[in-house]
Design a protein around this motif. Structure first.
Motif, PDB file in Angstrom:
ATOM      1  N   ASP A 263       0.822  -1.205   0.000  1.00  0.00           N
ATOM      2  CA  ASP A 263       0.000   0.000   0.000  1.00  0.00           C
ATOM      3  C   ASP A 263       0.862   1.264   0.000  1.00  0.00           C
ATOM      4  O   ASP A 263       0.546   2.248  -0.690  1.00  0.00           O
ATOM      5  CB  ASP A 263      -0.941   0.026   1.209  1.00  0.00           C
ATOM      6  CG  ASP A 263      -2.014  -1.046   1.137  1.00  0.00           C
ATOM      7  OD1 ASP A 263      -2.216  -1.615   0.032  1.00  0.00           O
ATOM      8  OD2 ASP A 263      -2.637  -1.331   2.177  1.00  0.00           O
ATOM      9  N   SER A 264       1.957   1.236   0.747  1.00  0.00           N
ATOM     10  CA  SER A 264       2.862   2.389   0.782  1.00  0.00           C
ATOM     11  C   SER A 264       3.493   2.627  -0.584  1.00  0.00           C
ATOM     12  O   SER A 264       3.620   3.765  -1.035  1.00  0.00           O
ATOM     13  CB  SER A 264       3.963   2.176   1.816  1.00  0.00           C
ATOM     14  OG  SER A 264       3.422   2.057   3.096  1.00  0.00           O
ATOM     15  N   MET A 265       3.855   1.547  -1.237  1.00  0.00           N
ATOM     16  CA  MET A 265       4.464   1.670  -2.565  1.00  0.00           C
ATOM     17  C   MET A 265       3.461   2.232  -3.556  1.00  0.00           C
ATOM     18  O   MET A 265       3.803   3.086  -4.386  1.00  0.00           O
ATOM     19  CB  MET A 265       4.975   0.309  -3.017  1.00  0.00           C
ATOM     20  CG  MET A 265       5.808   0.379  -4.231  1.00  0.00           C
ATOM     21  SD  MET A 265       7.285   1.353  -3.867  1.00  0.00           S
ATOM     22  CE  MET A 265       8.078   1.264  -5.424  1.00  0.00           C
ATOM     23  N   ALA A 266       2.236   1.781  -3.488  1.00  0.00           N
ATOM     24  CA  ALA A 266       1.198   2.302  -4.384  1.00  0.00           C
ATOM     25  C   ALA A 266       0.973   3.791  -4.130  1.00  0.00           C
ATOM     26  O   ALA A 266       0.834   4.578  -5.081  1.00  0.00           O
ATOM     27  CB  ALA A 266      -0.096   1.522  -4.200  1.00  0.00           C
ATOM     28  N   LYS A 267       0.962   4.173  -2.869  1.00  0.00           N
ATOM     29  CA  LYS A 267       0.764   5.588  -2.527  1.00  0.00           C
ATOM     30  C   LYS A 267       1.943   6.427  -3.013  1.00  0.00           C
ATOM     31  O   LYS A 267       1.763   7.530  -3.540  1.00  0.00           O
ATOM     32  CB  LYS A 267       0.586   5.732  -1.013  1.00  0.00           C
ATOM     33  CG  LYS A 267       0.293   7.121  -0.551  1.00  0.00           C
ATOM     34  CD  LYS A 267      -1.050   7.593  -1.047  1.00  0.00           C
ATOM     35  CE  LYS A 267      -1.384   8.952  -0.451  1.00  0.00           C
ATOM     36  NZ  LYS A 267      -2.629   9.480  -0.962  1.00  0.00           N
ATOM     37  N   MET A 268       3.161   5.904  -2.869  1.00  0.00           N
ATOM     38  CA  MET A 268       4.333   6.628  -3.344  1.00  0.00           C
ATOM     39  C   MET A 268       4.292   6.788  -4.859  1.00  0.00           C
ATOM     40  O   MET A 268       4.655   7.841  -5.389  1.00  0.00           O
ATOM     41  CB  MET A 268       5.612   5.905  -2.922  1.00  0.00           C
ATOM     42  CG  MET A 268       5.926   6.041  -1.455  1.00  0.00           C
ATOM     43  SD  MET A 268       7.354   5.087  -0.921  1.00  0.00           S
ATOM     44  CE  MET A 268       8.647   5.800  -1.893  1.00  0.00           C
TER      45      MET A 268
ATOM     46  N   PHE B 205      16.816   5.297  -4.564  1.00  0.00           N
ATOM     47  CA  PHE B 205      17.329   4.173  -3.781  1.00  0.00           C
ATOM     48  C   PHE B 205      16.223   3.575  -2.914  1.00  0.00           C
ATOM     49  O   PHE B 205      16.071   2.356  -2.829  1.00  0.00           O
ATOM     50  CB  PHE B 205      18.506   4.631  -2.916  1.00  0.00           C
ATOM     51  CG  PHE B 205      19.035   3.575  -2.006  1.00  0.00           C
ATOM     52  CD1 PHE B 205      19.824   2.547  -2.495  1.00  0.00           C
ATOM     53  CD2 PHE B 205      18.728   3.588  -0.654  1.00  0.00           C
ATOM     54  CE1 PHE B 205      20.306   1.566  -1.662  1.00  0.00           C
ATOM     55  CE2 PHE B 205      19.198   2.602   0.193  1.00  0.00           C
ATOM     56  CZ  PHE B 205      19.993   1.585  -0.319  1.00  0.00           C
ATOM     57  N   VAL B 206      15.425   4.440  -2.282  1.00  0.00           N
ATOM     58  CA  VAL B 206      14.314   3.968  -1.441  1.00  0.00           C
ATOM     59  C   VAL B 206      13.292   3.228  -2.290  1.00  0.00           C
ATOM     60  O   VAL B 206      12.799   2.163  -1.906  1.00  0.00           O
ATOM     61  CB  VAL B 206      13.659   5.151  -0.681  1.00  0.00           C
ATOM     62  CG1 VAL B 206      12.426   4.703   0.063  1.00  0.00           C
ATOM     63  CG2 VAL B 206      14.659   5.798   0.252  1.00  0.00           C
ATOM     64  N   PHE B 207      12.974   3.781  -3.468  1.00  0.00           N
ATOM     65  CA  PHE B 207      12.037   3.105  -4.358  1.00  0.00           C
ATOM     66  C   PHE B 207      12.550   1.711  -4.720  1.00  0.00           C
ATOM     67  O   PHE B 207      11.814   0.727  -4.674  1.00  0.00           O
ATOM     68  CB  PHE B 207      11.841   3.921  -5.641  1.00  0.00           C
ATOM     69  CG  PHE B 207      10.730   4.920  -5.556  1.00  0.00           C
ATOM     70  CD1 PHE B 207      10.924   6.145  -4.975  1.00  0.00           C
ATOM     71  CD2 PHE B 207       9.487   4.616  -6.073  1.00  0.00           C
ATOM     72  CE1 PHE B 207       9.909   7.076  -4.906  1.00  0.00           C
ATOM     73  CE2 PHE B 207       8.463   5.534  -6.006  1.00  0.00           C
ATOM     74  CZ  PHE B 207       8.670   6.766  -5.422  1.00  0.00           C
ATOM     75  N   LYS B 208      13.816   1.623  -5.081  1.00  0.00           N
ATOM     76  CA  LYS B 208      14.374   0.329  -5.481  1.00  0.00           C
ATOM     77  C   LYS B 208      14.375  -0.659  -4.311  1.00  0.00           C
ATOM     78  O   LYS B 208      14.110  -1.842  -4.500  1.00  0.00           O
ATOM     79  CB  LYS B 208      15.782   0.521  -6.019  1.00  0.00           C
ATOM     80  CG  LYS B 208      15.790   1.219  -7.362  1.00  0.00           C
ATOM     81  CD  LYS B 208      17.202   1.507  -7.834  1.00  0.00           C
ATOM     82  CE  LYS B 208      17.153   2.344  -9.108  1.00  0.00           C
ATOM     83  NZ  LYS B 208      18.473   2.812  -9.516  1.00  0.00           N
ATOM     84  N   GLN B 209      14.661  -0.181  -3.117  1.00  0.00           N
ATOM     85  CA  GLN B 209      14.645  -1.058  -1.945  1.00  0.00           C
ATOM     86  C   GLN B 209      13.228  -1.572  -1.672  1.00  0.00           C
ATOM     87  O   GLN B 209      13.038  -2.746  -1.350  1.00  0.00           O
ATOM     88  CB  GLN B 209      15.191  -0.325  -0.714  1.00  0.00           C
ATOM     89  CG  GLN B 209      16.673  -0.069  -0.778  1.00  0.00           C
ATOM     90  CD  GLN B 209      17.467  -1.358  -0.771  1.00  0.00           C
ATOM     91  OE1 GLN B 209      17.092  -2.336  -0.160  1.00  0.00           O
ATOM     92  NE2 GLN B 209      18.581  -1.357  -1.465  1.00  0.00           N
ATOM     93  N   LEU B 210      12.252  -0.673  -1.796  1.00  0.00           N
ATOM     94  CA  LEU B 210      10.859  -1.100  -1.594  1.00  0.00           C
ATOM     95  C   LEU B 210      10.444  -2.114  -2.663  1.00  0.00           C
ATOM     96  O   LEU B 210       9.744  -3.085  -2.361  1.00  0.00           O
ATOM     97  CB  LEU B 210       9.924   0.104  -1.599  1.00  0.00           C
ATOM     98  CG  LEU B 210       9.958   0.950  -0.331  1.00  0.00           C
ATOM     99  CD1 LEU B 210       9.077   2.175  -0.496  1.00  0.00           C
ATOM    100  CD2 LEU B 210       9.511   0.153   0.868  1.00  0.00           C
ATOM    101  N   TYR B 211      10.850  -1.886  -3.893  1.00  0.00           N
ATOM    102  CA  TYR B 211      10.572  -2.871  -4.939  1.00  0.00           C
ATOM    103  C   TYR B 211      11.170  -4.224  -4.570  1.00  0.00           C
ATOM    104  O   TYR B 211      10.532  -5.263  -4.729  1.00  0.00           O
ATOM    105  CB  TYR B 211      11.152  -2.426  -6.286  1.00  0.00           C
ATOM    106  CG  TYR B 211      10.330  -1.411  -7.046  1.00  0.00           C
ATOM    107  CD1 TYR B 211       8.960  -1.564  -7.215  1.00  0.00           C
ATOM    108  CD2 TYR B 211      10.936  -0.306  -7.627  1.00  0.00           C
ATOM    109  CE1 TYR B 211       8.215  -0.633  -7.919  1.00  0.00           C
ATOM    110  CE2 TYR B 211      10.203   0.623  -8.332  1.00  0.00           C
ATOM    111  CZ  TYR B 211       8.847   0.455  -8.480  1.00  0.00           C
ATOM    112  OH  TYR B 211       8.120   1.369  -9.172  1.00  0.00           O
ATOM    113  N   SER B 212      12.393  -4.216  -4.104  1.00  0.00           N
ATOM    114  CA  SER B 212      13.068  -5.454  -3.723  1.00  0.00           C
ATOM    115  C   SER B 212      12.314  -6.167  -2.601  1.00  0.00           C
ATOM    116  O   SER B 212      12.108  -7.384  -2.644  1.00  0.00           O
ATOM    117  CB  SER B 212      14.499  -5.153  -3.301  1.00  0.00           C
ATOM    118  OG  SER B 212      15.119  -6.295  -2.794  1.00  0.00           O
TER     119      SER B 212
END
Length: 95
Positions: A49-54, A71-78
């Motif tokens: 949900d946080s990733m979708a909101k971002m 970097f944060v986006f890539k870490q969340l994807y991982s």
């Protein structure tokens, strides 16, 4: 004959007690596992949900392509990919 009956009775009681004790411990362990699975599931949903909101906030992709926030986006994807692969394996095992 009486000695045999006494010995068999005692071993039956001992086996009954140990079986009950192991059953109780097994059920307690299962409860812990279910609780941990629920926690992981809740965490995965929160991250998703946080990733979708971002992604909604970053409509132009400026944050995603930036060095520090990217970097944060890539870490969340991982993290999301790992959680999804865990749950994909989990659902295959249940089927």
């Amino acid at each position: 004959m009486v000695q045999t009956i006494i010995i068999l009775s005692l071993t039956t009681l001992v086996f009954g007690f140990t079986t009950f004790n192991l059953l109780r411990k097994n059920e307690a362990t299962e409860d812990v596992v279910e609780e941990q699975e629920q926690t992981i599931s809740d965490f995965a949903k929160l991250v998703d949900d946080s990733m979708a909101k971002m992604k909604d906030l970053d409509t132009k992709g400026a944050f995603e392509n930036d060095d520090e926030t990217g970097f944060v986006f890539k870490q969340l994807y991982s993290i999301i990919e790992k959680l999804e692969s865990y749950y994909a394996e989990e659902t295959k095992e249940k089927e």
